[in-house]
Design a protein around this motif. Structure first.
Motif, PDB file in Angstrom:
ATOM      1  N   VAL B   3       0.671  -1.061   0.133  1.00  0.00           N
ATOM      2  CA  VAL B   3      -0.171  -0.216  -0.251  1.00  0.00           C
ATOM      3  C   VAL B   3       0.849   1.528  -0.095  1.00  0.00           C
ATOM      4  O   VAL B   3       0.602   1.902  -0.568  1.00  0.00           O
ATOM      5  CB  VAL B   3      -0.682  -0.243   1.439  1.00  0.00           C
TER       6      VAL B   3
ATOM      7  N   GLU C  48      -6.617  -4.222  -6.358  1.00  0.00           N
ATOM      8  CA  GLU C  48      -6.086  -4.392  -5.753  1.00  0.00           C
ATOM      9  C   GLU C  48      -4.780  -5.628  -5.852  1.00  0.00           C
ATOM     10  O   GLU C  48      -4.739  -6.444  -6.908  1.00  0.00           O
ATOM     11  CB  GLU C  48      -6.410  -5.228  -4.559  1.00  0.00           C
ATOM     12  N   ARG C 255     -17.934  -3.253  -2.920  1.00  0.00           N
ATOM     13  CA  ARG C 255     -17.677  -3.736  -2.002  1.00  0.00           C
ATOM     14  C   ARG C 255     -16.280  -2.615  -1.920  1.00  0.00           C
ATOM     15  O   ARG C 255     -15.956  -2.186  -0.496  1.00  0.00           O
ATOM     16  CB  ARG C 255     -17.185  -4.820  -1.435  1.00  0.00           C
ATOM     17  N   LEU C 256     -15.451  -2.602  -2.354  1.00  0.00           N
ATOM     18  CA  LEU C 256     -14.344  -1.624  -2.318  1.00  0.00           C
ATOM     19  C   LEU C 256     -14.118  -0.551  -2.016  1.00  0.00           C
ATOM     20  O   LEU C 256     -14.120   0.219  -1.163  1.00  0.00           O
ATOM     21  CB  LEU C 256     -13.680  -1.734  -4.188  1.00  0.00           C
ATOM     22  N   ASP C 259     -15.383  -0.526   1.541  1.00  0.00           N
ATOM     23  CA  ASP C 259     -14.345  -0.989   2.653  1.00  0.00           C
ATOM     24  C   ASP C 259     -13.085   0.424   3.295  1.00  0.00           C
ATOM     25  O   ASP C 259     -12.470   0.227   3.743  1.00  0.00           O
ATOM     26  CB  ASP C 259     -14.277  -2.437   3.039  1.00  0.00           C
TER      27      ASP C 259
ATOM     28  N   THR D 179      -1.832  -2.940   8.817  1.00  0.00           N
ATOM     29  CA  THR D 179      -2.305  -3.390   7.569  1.00  0.00           C
ATOM     30  C   THR D 179      -1.946  -2.594   6.584  1.00  0.00           C
ATOM     31  O   THR D 179      -2.291  -2.991   5.280  1.00  0.00           O
ATOM     32  CB  THR D 179      -3.844  -2.664   7.393  1.00  0.00           C
ATOM     33  N   LEU D 182      -2.123  -5.305   3.487  1.00  0.00           N
ATOM     34  CA  LEU D 182      -3.290  -6.096   3.143  1.00  0.00           C
ATOM     35  C   LEU D 182      -4.272  -5.505   1.847  1.00  0.00           C
ATOM     36  O   LEU D 182      -3.936  -3.979   2.154  1.00  0.00           O
ATOM     37  CB  LEU D 182      -3.958  -5.808   4.581  1.00  0.00           C
ATOM     38  N   ASP D 183      -5.112  -5.707   1.303  1.00  0.00           N
ATOM     39  CA  ASP D 183      -6.056  -5.225   0.669  1.00  0.00           C
ATOM     40  C   ASP D 183      -7.289  -4.679   1.966  1.00  0.00           C
ATOM     41  O   ASP D 183      -7.239  -4.964   2.418  1.00  0.00           O
ATOM     42  CB  ASP D 183      -6.776  -6.736  -0.743  1.00  0.00           C
ATOM     43  N   VAL D 184      -7.930  -3.832   0.781  1.00  0.00           N
ATOM     44  CA  VAL D 184      -9.041  -2.781   1.948  1.00  0.00           C
ATOM     45  C   VAL D 184      -9.601  -3.765   2.680  1.00  0.00           C
ATOM     46  O   VAL D 184     -10.103  -3.437   4.333  1.00  0.00           O
ATOM     47  CB  VAL D 184      -9.703  -2.339   0.960  1.00  0.00           C
ATOM     48  N   SER D 185     -10.420  -5.088   1.734  1.00  0.00           N
ATOM     49  CA  SER D 185     -10.877  -5.629   2.784  1.00  0.00           C
ATOM     50  C   SER D 185     -10.591  -6.448   3.513  1.00  0.00           C
ATOM     51  O   SER D 185     -10.955  -6.014   5.029  1.00  0.00           O
ATOM     52  CB  SER D 185     -12.090  -6.844   1.897  1.00  0.00           C
ATOM     53  N   GLN D 187      -8.119  -4.945   5.361  1.00  0.00           N
ATOM     54  CA  GLN D 187      -7.353  -3.624   6.423  1.00  0.00           C
ATOM     55  C   GLN D 187      -9.272  -3.421   7.409  1.00  0.00           C
ATOM     56  O   GLN D 187      -8.963  -3.380   8.518  1.00  0.00           O
ATOM     57  CB  GLN D 187      -7.217  -2.835   5.777  1.00  0.00           C
ATOM     58  N   LYS D 188     -10.294  -3.785   6.767  1.00  0.00           N
ATOM     59  CA  LYS D 188     -11.092  -3.234   7.547  1.00  0.00           C
ATOM     60  C   LYS D 188     -11.741  -4.190   8.505  1.00  0.00           C
ATOM     61  O   LYS D 188     -11.673  -4.620  10.085  1.00  0.00           O
ATOM     62  CB  LYS D 188     -12.371  -3.000   6.489  1.00  0.00           C
TER      63      LYS D 188
END
Lengths: 337, 301, 266, 332
Positions: B3, C48, C255-256, C259, D179, D182-185, D187-188
């Motif tokens: 990220v 992603e 979803r993206l 989130d 995080t 990690l991908d955003v999901s 992360q959440k």
């Protein structure tokens, strides 16, 4: 399992190919000598005055016929392969009519008895020393370790010569030559074993010291690498005990070392050739040394074949073992360095 | 595709080249004692073998000048060997022969290894598979076997031939390592950038990939040099050394054959054994200390 | 943006595919991707890690061969260009900027060399002086002082500066299409904006088409006209930015968007 | 928990040390999530290492002390901390869960080692049972205990590590960019897990370190903004996000790109220049070479702390502003 099967087939194929190439080289290279090997032998016999020219001619034709050197190359090759398949390595030039396999069978146990314990002891002690120096640092790392580093960088035969001179010639603690006293013939008696043990100490020590050195240097580097890993830092942050962390490191650094052990055992025969020469130890090394001096090509070829088979089998087994270990673990523990 | 960079990563990445540069020139700045020691030793050994015979005017190591194992004296500084030849002169020439064979073998191994490794690593695909299969086959056949068989097949072995034979058996490990490095380097972004500027394959390998392997190549050469010298000695001791000349291994060969050890004539075997040990130790120490400078993980200690 | 659709697009892909490996073990990194971009348009490709967006970038830059589908540059099929000269001609029109500014520079050379190498692509036989002018103009345009930049090594600059030199490199060539693969993801937030603003300026100044690849919806939203969402190698959604953000159709896009953490809550 | 005046420098071979953390103090109350925000090189990960008692050479702690539950220790000799502090008082949630678990051990084996490190009378089976219960309470699958780390997905691995870190109910959890890979999901989900851990009272305080302000605003109730090894500003999340005082905080907030309509309305401004080389930190205020509000005094003298203990900024410009504001008040 299909993936493993195809991996296995692939490996078998490659090793079969390597084996064929090795066999061909083994057959071909000595035959590249200008003229033919029998020429060399017979001419040496005559110059040495051991034979009259008449007798030499007889020996010559007999040898040529015996080894089939009058036949075309491909026929010789088929014959060589056929004999091999029957486990027949031919007749020794120099010690005719002794068969090569008999000579090798006499020498091999000595080599194994010398090398196998040395490899196992050296490997075990070396790994322990390596981990401890990496983790504990201090005296061990600054005092003991450099000594072993020096020893490990030493050519193993130089160490052998120095040990021989110091402990057998200068201080006559141990016998100077052989695998047992010249006055004896091998027999399962108490005296014989005592004599064999006395003759064993120096060659064994010269090998084991080198193994400990080499192994500990490698293991130390590997352990330092592991010590730096994130999982060590994390385990420490949670208060995990030192001995548990050493156990993790040991285990992870160990995986590659096991390969090393398998390969060392596989190349055992060629691993101590010169040690045996230095100590006149009655193993494969001494046999090879004598054979080279006497241009005894069948014996040389027999020994090189033996060395190759050992190494190929060890490599093969290591590769198969890796096929069992999960490739991802393998990648992480070995591939990244 | 992280990220964003972590604090540590960017701390490093910002100064990657800085540390790289420091690594290179730092070799002079932060010479550690081990590097200094090994470097001096090697210079002395090379000077001894190369300049010694010229300065001292001892150009024939094969000349008989004394009797069987004459002890060291004012004229024979290290005594004489089994044929009555001057051990000191032999030591100088032997050192030179061993070094030359080591250099030839080392260069050959590095060149073959680089060629096969970069081709396999860069071109990939079928070329890579074939080249690496070949390399693996050569690796599995023990080098000592090839060396013994080849040495026998060549009945008169010149110094050059010995070097070539030894180099011929020791390249595969370099090729493997170079391939691994090349195939990871070729996916680096600067290689893509160079391609986008129209650079051809050869120029990419030379200008974009090789510079990154330079330090590895130097280290590999040091190790191959060491291997070459020790292989020569082993072959010589088996009786398969270079013909009509003297090397450190051959000195040991004659000393063993003529019972110099068992008769206590230490000057027959101690000098060559000591020199071999010294050379091997210095080379390994050199390699280790350079490695330490280039690899901060070890340096931290 | 839909007004452009009657024109011949600057770049177009039709069912573009790339698989790695063979048979059952093949990984389909890019699967039937079709889209187009007009001159002067900024298209964001959002996905992603593992979505195949970097593979797509390399395909579009012709650094990687596709295993199916076509790429067209102004209607001309460029999928099978192999010869060095053809590829050079393509790269005169399509250039790239990559994620890691430090990895994108060869540490052994100064900035000058990278920029001059880029000029070689043009093979005009420009006089030497013009080389320098062109390079200096490009550097000024990205906000760097040529005298202060040219003879420095990449490590002597900050990440943001190096990334701008990278963009200057593309400018020297003067492409019609710039493919920017995560150009900001290794940069800190404060430097990121500078690079994004630069991309916007390029479009304005040179009418350059830009494909902006990112994992960050916020950045995509800030710079682009149209947005393509990639998921597991496939293009699951595309459309004008406002539309995609306001009414995401595909479940993954929804979803993206749900989130992504927002500074002042959702 | 209170941390006072931490200084931690990296030894950098020859040449001056990197002053990665230089005089940072902070306090965290029970039930709070304290966020530490900043960009690369600001010292936040270094601070995490110091606070989680995992600083090792070349990182040397030069000063600072930590008080927790009425006990105070000097942070300088990290090795001297009683062992039961590691994991029981302070626990680390590391950056790279990928590499934080021993690749050749099952999760449950590591769990056993962690539990038994603090109480050797616990039987291995009981330790595993304890972890199983905890996983079930957090509605995570208990079968992960039987897995090797590489068999878990990235997000699951990070969640498992979070559970292991909190297994002993530590007083403070130090989450160091947990995080960022990690991908955003995922992360959440991790953030939700941390909130759940707080709700269940398994842990009572979190120090959450990240460069990701939007992420931080979703979990922290207090935020510390760091720049170049020093604290620039402290405040509640609302105060930092909506009323930033320090010019650096202000720039950080405005260069944050949320995917919403406001972002496209105007062109944003970044911050010029780059973070300083901390071997040679700038004189005075360390932000002054990049600051849009720079004044003459900024390069000469360390900035004053303006505000109270829980809401302050270290800045000359803020100081001037407050003075004029204060003066006006006094006049009227």
């Amino acid at each position: 399992m299909t993936r493993f099967h195809s991996y296995l087939m692939n490996k078998i194929l490659w090793f079969a190919l390597a084996f064929c190439i090795a066999l061909t080289l083994n057959f071909l290279l000595p035959r590249l000598i200008p003229g033919n090997p029998v020429d060399v032998i017979v001419s040496e016999m005559t110059t040495g005055g051991a034979l009259s020219s008449e007798a030499a001619k007889g020996v010559y034709t007999a040898y040529i016929a015996e080894f089939g050197l009058d036949k075309p190359m491909h026929e010789q090759f088929l014959r060589y392969m056929g004999n091999l398949a029957r486990g027949d390595l031919g007749i020794s030039f120099a010690r005719s009519p002794a068969r090569v396999q008999t000579l090798i069978a006499q020498a091999l146990p000595w080599t194994i008895a010398l090398q196998l314990p040395a490899i196992l002891t050296g490997w075990t002690l070396g790994n322990l020393l390596g981990v401890l120096t990496a983790y504990r640092k201090g005296v061990l790392d600054r005092g003991v370790f450099p000594i072993f580093m020096f020893i490990s960088s030493m050519p193993y035969y130089c160490l052998a010569i120095i040990l021989l001179y110091l402990f057998a010639v200068h201080f006559t603690i141990f016998p100077v030559a052989g695998g047992y006293s010249f006055a004896m013939t091998p027999a399962p008696t108490w005296e014989f074993f005592r004599s064999a043990a006395e003759h064993y100490v120096l060659p064994f020590s010269s090998l084991v010291l080198i193994f400990i050195g080499g192994q500990s240097v490698g293991m130390r580097a590997m352990s330092i690498y592991e010590l730096d890993a994130d999982y060590v830092r994390y385990s420490r942050s949670l208060g995990v005990a030192d001995n548990r962390i050493i156990a993790y490191i040991f285990r992870n650094a160990m995986l590659p070392q096991i390969t090393g052990l398998a390969l060392a055992i596989g190349s055992m025969v060629s691993g101590a050739l010169i040690t045996e020469i230095v100590f006149s130890y009655p193993g494969i090394g001494s046999l090879l040394f004598g054979s080279i001096r006497q241009n005894d090509y069948p014996v040389i070829q027999g020994i090189t074949l033996l060395i190759m088979i050992g190494v190929l089998i060890a490599n093969f087994l290591v590769d198969i073992a890796y096929g069992f270990i999960d490739p991802r673990i393998r990648a992480r523990t070995i591939g990244e360095r | 595709m992280t990220v964003a960079t972590s604090e540590h990563a960017s701390f490093d990445s910002g100064s990657v080249f800085l540390t790289g540069l420091r690594k290179f020139f730092g070799i002079f700045g932060m010479i550690n004692r081990r590097l200094l020691f090994s470097g001096c030793m090697l210079v002395l050994v090379v000077g001894f073998g190369v300049l010694g015979p010229i300065i001292l005017g001892r150009d024939n190591p094969m000349k008989t000048v004394g009797g069987l194992y004459d002890p060291p004296s004012a004229t024979l500084w290290l005594g004489s060997d089994n044929f009555g030849r001057d051990v000191f002169t032999q030591l100088m020439h032997g050192t030179r022969t061993s070094l030359i064979i080591g250099v030839i073998a080392g260069l050959e191994a590095i060149l073959i290894g680089l060629l096969i490794g970069t081709m396999a690593g860069y071109l990939g695909g079928i070329v890579e598979e074939v080249l690496m299969a070949f390399t693996n086959v050569v690796i599995t056949i023990p080098s000592i076997v090839i060396l013994i068989l080849l040495s026998i097949a060549i009945s008169t072995r010149s110094i050059f031939a010995m070097g070539l034979i030894i180099g011929l058996t020791s390249w595969p490990w370099t090729a493997r390592a170079v391939r691994a490095q090349t195939s990871s380097l070729r996916t680096r972004e600067h290689v893509d950038i160079a391609r986008l500027s129209g650079a051809g394959t050869l120029s990419l390998i030379i200008w974009e990939i090789l510079p990154y392997m330079l330090s590895y190549v130097v280290m590999a050469f040091v190790l191959q040099l060491n291997t070459g010298i020790l292989q020569e000695a082993a072959l010589s001791m088996l009786g398969l050394g270079p013909s009509n000349t003297i090397s450190l291994g051959q000195m040991l060969h004659w000393a063993l054959l003529w019972e110099s050890v068992r008769t206590g004539a230490w000057w027959g075997f101690v000098p060559p054994a000591l020199f071999l040990t010294l050379i091997a130790f210095s080379l390994l120490l050199l390699q280790a200390s350079v490695d330490e400078i280039l690899n901060p993980r070890l340096r931290k200690r | 943006m839909s007004a452009h659709s009657s024109q011949v697009p600057l770049l177009e892909t039709r069912d573009l595919q790339r698989a790695f490996g063979h048979g059952d073990h093949a990984v389909r990194a890019v699967e039937r991707v079709s889209f187009s971009i007009q001159p002067g348009e900024i298209v964001a490709i959002v996905g992603e890690s593992g979505s195949g967006k970097t593979t797509l970038a390399r395909l579009l830059l012709r650094l990687l061969d596709s295993t199916g589908g076509r790429i067209l540059l102004r209607g001309e099929d460029v999928t099978d260009l192999r010869r060095s000269n053809d590829l050079k001609a393509y790269w005169r029109k399509v250039q790239g900027v990559f994620q890691d500014p430090f990895a994108a520079f060869n540490q052994f050379y100064t900035n000058r060399r990278v920029l001059e190498n880029a000029l070689k692509l043009l093979n005009h036989g420009l006089p030497r002086q013009e080389h320098t002018q062109r390079i200096e103009a490009a550097l000024r345009e990205v906000g760097l002082d040529p005298a202060d930049t040219l003879d420095k090594w990449p490590h002597q600059l900050s990440g943001g500066q190096v990334q701008r030199v990278m963009i200057a490199r593309a400018l020297v060539i003067g492409p019609e299409l710039l493919i920017a693969d995560e150009p900001t993801s290794m940069l800190d937030a404060s430097l990121r904006v500078t690079v994004l603003n630069l991309l916007l300026a390029l479009r304005k100044q040179h009418n350059m088409g830009i494909i902006f690849i990112t994992h960050d919806l916020g950045q995509a939203y800030y710079v682009s006209d149209r947005i393509l969402v990639m998921y597991q190698g496939e293009l699951v959604e595309q459309g004008p930015v406002e539309k995609v953000f306001a009414m995401p159709k595909h479940e993954y896009t929804q979803r993206l968007l749900a989130d992504v953490p927002r500074l002042r809550g959702a | 928990m209170i941390i006072k005046n931490v200084r931690a420098y990296y030894a950098a071979g020859s040449g001056p040390e990197v002053k990665a953390v230089d005089g940072v103090s902070l306090a965290i109350r029970e039930g709070d999530v304290l966020g530490i925000a900043g960009e690369s090189g600001c010292g936040k990960s270094t601070l995490a290492a110091v606070m989680s008692l995992t600083a090792r050479p070349p990182l040397n702690v030069k000063g600072g002390e930590m008080s927790l539950n009425g006990k105070t220790f000097s942070l300088v000799e990290q090795a001297k901390f009683p062992r039961d502090w590691h994991g029981k008082m302070v626990a680390l949630l590391p950056q790279r869960a990928m590499n934080s678990l021993n690749p050749t051990a099952r999760v449950r084996d590591f769990v056993v080692d962690v539990v038994r490190a603090h109480d050797s009378t616990v039987r291995p089976r009981a330790a595993i049972e304890q972890a199983r219960e905890r996983l079930e309470q957090l509605s995570l699958p208990a079968r992960v205990l039987e897995s090797y780390p590489h068999q878990l997905s990235g997000g699951m691995r990070q969640r498992v590590v979070a559970v292991i870190s909190t297994l002993l109910n530590p007083q403070v959890l130090i989450a160091d960019e947990p995080t960022s890979a990690l991908d955003v999901s995922s992360q959440k989900q991790l953030v939700l897990l941390l909130k759940l851990l707080l709700e269940c009272r398994f842990i009572t305080r979190i120090v959450y370190i990240t460069h990701d302000l939007p992420m931080l605003s979703n979990i922290a109730n207090f935020i510390i903004v760091m720049y170049a090894g020093k604290v620039a500003e402290i405040g509640t999340t609302q105060q930092i996000v909506n009323e930033p005082r320090h010019p650096y905080t202000h720039a950080l907030i405005t260069s944050t790109l949320d995917p919403d309509l406001r972002v496209r309305e105007h062109q944003l401004e970044g911050i010029r220049g780059a973070p300083p080389d901390l071997r040679y930190p700038p004189t005075g205020c360390r932000f002054h070479p990049r600051c849009p509000r720079v004044m003459e005094i900024c390069s000469r003298e360390e900035p004053p702390i303006v505000g109270e203990e829980e809401r302050y900024a270290a800045c000359w410009w803020v100081f001037e502003q407050s003075k004029t504001a204060g003066g006006k008040e006094a006049q009227s």
